[in-house]
Design an enzyme around this catalytic site. Structure first.
Site, short mmCIF file in Angstrom:
data_model
loop_
_atom_site.label_atom_id
_atom_site.label_comp_id
_atom_site.label_asym_id
_atom_site.label_seq_id
_atom_site.Cartn_x
_atom_site.Cartn_y
_atom_site.Cartn_z
N HIS A 1 0.87 -1.18 0.00
CA HIS A 1 0.00 0.00 0.00
C HIS A 1 0.91 1.23 0.00
O HIS A 1 2.02 1.18 0.57
CB HIS A 1 -0.83 -0.07 1.28
CG HIS A 1 -1.91 0.94 1.42
ND1 HIS A 1 -1.67 2.25 1.73
CD2 HIS A 1 -3.27 0.84 1.32
CE1 HIS A 1 -2.81 2.90 1.81
NE2 HIS A 1 -3.80 2.07 1.56
N ASP B 1 3.10 -4.25 8.21
CA ASP B 1 1.87 -3.49 7.99
C ASP B 1 0.72 -4.48 8.15
O ASP B 1 0.44 -5.27 7.25
CB ASP B 1 1.90 -2.88 6.58
CG ASP B 1 0.58 -2.22 6.22
OD1 ASP B 1 -0.39 -2.32 7.00
OD2 ASP B 1 0.51 -1.60 5.14
N GLN C 1 -4.48 -5.09 7.35
CA GLN C 1 -5.47 -6.07 6.88
C GLN C 1 -5.36 -7.40 7.61
O GLN C 1 -6.06 -8.35 7.27
CB GLN C 1 -5.30 -6.31 5.36
CG GLN C 1 -5.52 -5.08 4.50
CD GLN C 1 -6.95 -4.57 4.53
OE1 GLN C 1 -7.87 -5.28 4.92
NE2 GLN C 1 -7.16 -3.34 4.11
N LYS D 1 -10.55 -0.32 10.88
CA LYS D 1 -10.80 -1.50 10.05
C LYS D 1 -11.21 -2.69 10.90
O LYS D 1 -11.37 -3.80 10.40
CB LYS D 1 -9.54 -1.85 9.26
CG LYS D 1 -9.17 -0.80 8.20
CD LYS D 1 -7.99 -1.25 7.38
CE LYS D 1 -7.31 -0.15 6.62
NZ LYS D 1 -8.00 0.25 5.40
N CYS E 1 -4.76 2.31 -3.62
CA CYS E 1 -3.52 2.86 -3.06
C CYS E 1 -2.33 1.95 -3.35
O CYS E 1 -1.42 1.81 -2.52
CB CYS E 1 -3.63 3.13 -1.56
SG CYS E 1 -4.80 4.41 -1.17
N1 PMP Z 1 -1.83 -0.66 4.68
C1 PMP Z 1 -2.80 -1.45 4.22
C2 PMP Z 1 -2.47 -2.85 3.81
C3 PMP Z 1 -4.11 -0.96 4.13
O1 PMP Z 1 -5.08 -1.73 3.66
C4 PMP Z 1 -4.39 0.37 4.54
C5 PMP Z 1 -5.78 0.94 4.44
N2 PMP Z 1 -6.38 0.76 3.19
C6 PMP Z 1 -3.33 1.13 5.02
C7 PMP Z 1 -2.07 0.60 5.09
C8 PMP Z 1 -3.54 2.54 5.47
O2 PMP Z 1 -4.38 2.59 6.57
P1 PMP Z 1 -4.89 4.00 7.10
O3 PMP Z 1 -5.59 4.64 5.96
O4 PMP Z 1 -5.79 3.66 8.22
O5 PMP Z 1 -3.68 4.77 7.51
#
Ligand code: PMP
Length: 416
Positions: A123, A200, A203, A226, A366
């Site tokens: 991401h 990270d 998920q 999440k 993203c």
């Molecule tokens: N890493 C991953 C794998 C994600 O899915 C997300 C959220 N889509 C993020 C980072 C970023 O999370 P946040 O928008 O809560 O900072």
């Protein structure tokens, strides 16, 4: 509580609403989850009964508010198997947590020629912060390549390490393809190569049991929004000694030990990294989200999500006009299914699903470099959580038929 889908769904007020005249089918939990009544009540109860600023408050409300925040910190630590609450830093989201490590650790420890390793699946939140800090310090950013189906092998990672690798930062589960990575093996590999690890887990933590102590991971980042919790809150777990050696990236009130006109000393972790008035109410309410997930049980949640994923794949995979992205084997997947229909633009696909009340996410998720590598502009993505039912997946199947009908997929174009 056990796994009772009817009872679980009844706890989520938003699932009672309709969208475009149809019952809401929410298949976008990878972006943000919905919240149960228990979390919504905890949030309003905080404002109705306990609201005050924390840090050195001597009045009753301030003490209660502080106790609720620290209780959530202790629950978070227990939920992810962290040794003590002081290893849990509250931030504003996963992105903030990763930036905190990239800058707080990276600025102090990366030198020209050092390497930071990430993967091609990341991401933007676990990519751009490393791009910036490697540029700033003269270090090099390298990538572990993925296989054609979006999986990542330990062998590919092994080849990507060098004696100069100082940090391996990787996603535990891909938000765009649904790939679940061999987290423990990758952490062990990094440590054998003398590198630190940041996972990270945005998920992962909401969907799978997490045990940072068993993993031995150095840093772990995730987002309460999440996992049934409030928005505007993030978590960074770090091994205490590593946090203790890190500089804060924000400074001001709440993070100091002593301030003089000419110098300051900082508080120990976690407060060193929580400058200013924190997100008190949301942190307090997050405890209710953890209670909820623990009552249902993470193993039961995961099993339920995989049942829904299996059914979604059974619908999508045999369809000659559908391309399912990501792992071939369901064992390599979490509850995320990314797909494209014929040569339709994902936004068009998403709009027809929406007209049926089915919320799916569309776009690059993203992950622009990953989409570029896969040679696509984006995907449509259905993601599942504990409150989704098999009926939701059937509504998804009807949405798919509607998309094909609307755009006449598979209908030969008449040339007159
Ligand atoms: N890493 C991953 C794998 C994600 O899915 C997300 C959220 N889509 C993020 C980072 C970023 O999370 P946040 O928008 O809560 O900072």
């Amino acid at each position: 509580m056990g796994f009772d889908i009817k009872k679980i769904r009844a706890d989520f007020p938003i699932l009672k609403r309709t969208v475009r005249g149809k019952p809401l089918v929410y298949l976008d939990s990878a972006a943000t989850s919905q919240r149960p009544r228990q979390v919504i009540d905890a949030l309003s109860s905080f404002y109705e009964n306990h609201n005050a600023n924390i840090h050195r408050g001597v009045h009753a409300l301030a003490e209660e508010a502080e106790a609720l925040v620290e209780e959530s910190r202790a629950k978070t630590a227990r939920f992810i198997g962290a040794p003590k609450p002081e290893t849990i830093v509250f931030t504003s989201n996963t992105t903030h947590s990763i930036n905190l490590v990239a800058q707080g650790w990276g600025r102090k420890n990366l030198k020209p020629g050092d390497e930071v390793l990430i993967t091609e699946l990341e991401h933007h939140s676990n990519l751009v912060p490393w791009q910036r800090i490697t540029e700033e310090t003269g270090a090099l950013l390298r990538y572990v390549p993925i296989e054609e189906d979006g999986t990542l092998t330990v062998e590919a990672a092994r080849k990507a390490f060098s004696p100069k690798t100082k940090m391996f930062a990787f996603t535990a589960m891909s938000n765009s393809l649904g790939t679940v990575l061999p987290v423990k093996e990758l952490i062990d590999l990094a440590h054998a190569n003398g590198a630190l690890t940041l996972v990270d887990a945005a998920q992962w933590v909401p969907h799978l049991k997490t045990d940072v102590a068993a993993w031995g991971v150095d840093f772990l980042a995730f987002s309460p929004h999440k996992m049934l919790g409030p928005t505007g809150l993030g978590v960074l777990y770090g091994k205490f000694d590593l946090l203790d050696a890190m500089d804060p990236i924000m400074s001001g009130g709440g993070m100091i030990q002593e301030v003089h006109y000419d110098r300051s000393t900082y508080a120990p972790p976690p407060h060193r990294f929580e400058a200013g008035t924190p997100n008190i109410a949301d942190t307090a309410a997050f405890g209710a989200a953890i209670d909820y997930l623990e009552a249902v049980g993470m193993d039961a949640i995961h099993a339920h999500e995989m049942e829904l994923t299996q059914r979604a794949l059974e619908i999508l995979e045999p369809d000659e006009f559908v391309t399912v992205l990501g792992p071939q084997k369901i064992e390599d997947r979490g509850g995320v299914v990314s797909f494209n229909i014929d040569d339709l633009h994902p936004h068009d696909v998403g709009q027809v699903f929406d007209s049926e009340g089915v919320a799916v996410r569309v776009g690059h998720h993203c992950c622009q470099p990953l989409m570029r590598k896969l040679g696509i502009g984006g995907t449509a993505r259905a993601s599942f959580y504990l409150y989704n039912s098999l009926e939701d997946v059937e509504a998804f199947a009807r949405g798919l038929s509607k998309v094909k009908e609307f755009f006449k997929v598979g209908v030969p174009v008449k040339v007159s």
